[in-house]
Design a protein around this motif. Structure first.
Motif, mmCIF file in Angstrom:
data_model
loop_
_atom_site.group_PDB
_atom_site.id
_atom_site.type_symbol
_atom_site.label_atom_id
_atom_site.label_comp_id
_atom_site.label_asym_id
_atom_site.label_seq_id
_atom_site.Cartn_x
_atom_site.Cartn_y
_atom_site.Cartn_z
ATOM 1 N N LYS A 59 -4.038 -8.758 -31.120
ATOM 2 C CA LYS A 59 -3.424 -8.457 -29.876
ATOM 3 C C LYS A 59 -1.902 -8.683 -29.869
ATOM 4 N N VAL A 60 -1.268 -7.909 -28.961
ATOM 5 C CA VAL A 60 0.103 -7.801 -28.554
ATOM 6 C C VAL A 60 0.127 -8.609 -27.213
ATOM 7 N N ILE A 61 0.751 -9.789 -26.920
ATOM 8 C CA ILE A 61 0.783 -10.435 -25.709
ATOM 9 C C ILE A 61 1.564 -9.741 -24.505
ATOM 10 N N VAL A 62 2.604 -8.986 -24.762
ATOM 11 C CA VAL A 62 3.265 -8.077 -24.007
ATOM 12 C C VAL A 62 2.474 -7.329 -23.011
ATOM 13 N N PRO A 63 2.256 -7.218 -22.037
ATOM 14 C CA PRO A 63 1.350 -6.311 -21.225
ATOM 15 C C PRO A 63 1.592 -4.818 -21.391
ATOM 16 N N ASP B 191 0.378 -3.435 -24.456
ATOM 17 C CA ASP B 191 -1.210 -3.928 -24.847
ATOM 18 C C ASP B 191 -1.840 -2.765 -24.979
ATOM 19 N N LEU C 278 -3.385 -12.247 -33.837
ATOM 20 C CA LEU C 278 -2.275 -11.840 -32.881
ATOM 21 C C LEU C 278 -1.356 -10.861 -33.936
ATOM 22 N N LYS D 179 3.420 -14.029 -33.720
ATOM 23 C CA LYS D 179 2.572 -14.611 -32.683
ATOM 24 C C LYS D 179 2.164 -13.838 -31.451
ATOM 25 N N GLY D 180 2.267 -12.516 -31.741
ATOM 26 C CA GLY D 180 1.769 -11.557 -30.729
ATOM 27 C C GLY D 180 3.018 -10.850 -29.887
ATOM 28 N N TYR D 181 4.121 -11.705 -30.203
ATOM 29 C CA TYR D 181 5.534 -11.021 -29.376
ATOM 30 C C TYR D 181 6.318 -10.237 -30.439
ATOM 31 N N LYS E 228 10.695 -13.722 -29.083
ATOM 32 C CA LYS E 228 9.433 -13.902 -27.958
ATOM 33 C C LYS E 228 9.368 -12.854 -26.822
ATOM 34 N N GLY E 229 9.577 -11.637 -27.338
ATOM 35 C CA GLY E 229 9.263 -10.504 -26.434
ATOM 36 C C GLY E 229 10.629 -9.893 -25.661
#
Length: 230
Positions: free
Chosen positions: A26-30, A33, A44, A63-65, A86-87
């Motif tokens: 998963k990639v946390i940034v909408p 995604d 992640l 961590k996904g970012y 962090k993105g």
């Protein structure tokens, strides 16, 4: 010959693995995604990878970012190459925007996704904790490598003396403690310098003392007065 084929396999297999979509990652940034290709850790995106959603990002993840060096491409073909945290754009980078059909470059430093200029702002000091104190003023007196002093000055109205407070206690990250009536602090310190200070100060309305605490850090080399108003 066998050694040659072995080298080919070592090169090709990792490339094929990165080229396959990592569906469980998963990639946390909408806006990113969608599809992800690359390294993964605990479900992640983590490491080198490429994310494709409404926007596109290629580079380092944590961590996904997006985190580290990378390239972010918006839907309108504007793009940014540089460092992320962090993105968000943080640190040095180049942002290319299309204006009137031509790319216009903005180059310099970003902080929390906001452009702050062509030169990085340097923070000389910070107050990490302040309690029982009205105000703190950091007075830079210049560079003197022979001393590099951090002196504490207690101020109450027009009075300026260590004797107007009781039980002062200070811990410093380096240097030699000076504990005199007219001089209190550290000399020969190394930077960045961190300190934890506590003391008891006379209460304005009651015939008793109030505890006060100050934790601070000074990054710029030189001699300083830390003036405490209470």
């Amino acid at each position: 010959m066998r050694y040659f084929y072995f080298l080919i396999l070592i090169i090709i297999i990792p490339l094929c693995t990165l080229g396959q979509e990592t569906q469980s990652c998963k990639v946390i940034v909408p806006n990113l995604d969608g599809k992800y290709f690359g390294e993964c850790k605990k479900g992640l995106a983590d490491g080198q990878g490429s994310a494709r959603g409404i926007h596109i990002y290629e580079g380092e993840f944590n961590k996904g970012y997006p985190h580290g060096e990378g390239k972010y491409i918006w839907a309108g073909d504007d793009y940014y190459e540089g460092t992320f945290k962090k993105g968000k754009r943080n640190g040095y980078g180049k942002h290319y925007m299309i204006i009137d059909g031509k790319y216009v470059l903005t180059e310099g430093f970003w902080e929390n996704d906001v452009y702050i200029g062509k030169e990085k702002k340097v923070q000389n000091y910070s107050t990490d904790l302040k309690a029982g104190i009205k105000h703190v003023f950091y007075n830079y007196k210049g560079i003197d490598a022979s001393t590099n002093e951090i002196m504490i000055v207690f101020k109450k109205g027009n009075n300026e003396s260590k004797s107007i407070v009781s039980d002062p206690s200070i811990e410093g990250s380096s240097g030699n403690l000076i504990d005199l009536e007219e001089k209190y602090g550290f000399e020969n310190v190394a930077f960045p310098f961190k300190a934890k200070l506590s003391f008891n100060a006379p209460n304005e309305t009651k015939p008793e003392f109030t505890s006060a605490t100050l934790n601070f850090e000074i990054m710029k080399e030189g001699s300083w007065d830390v003036i405490i108003y209470y």
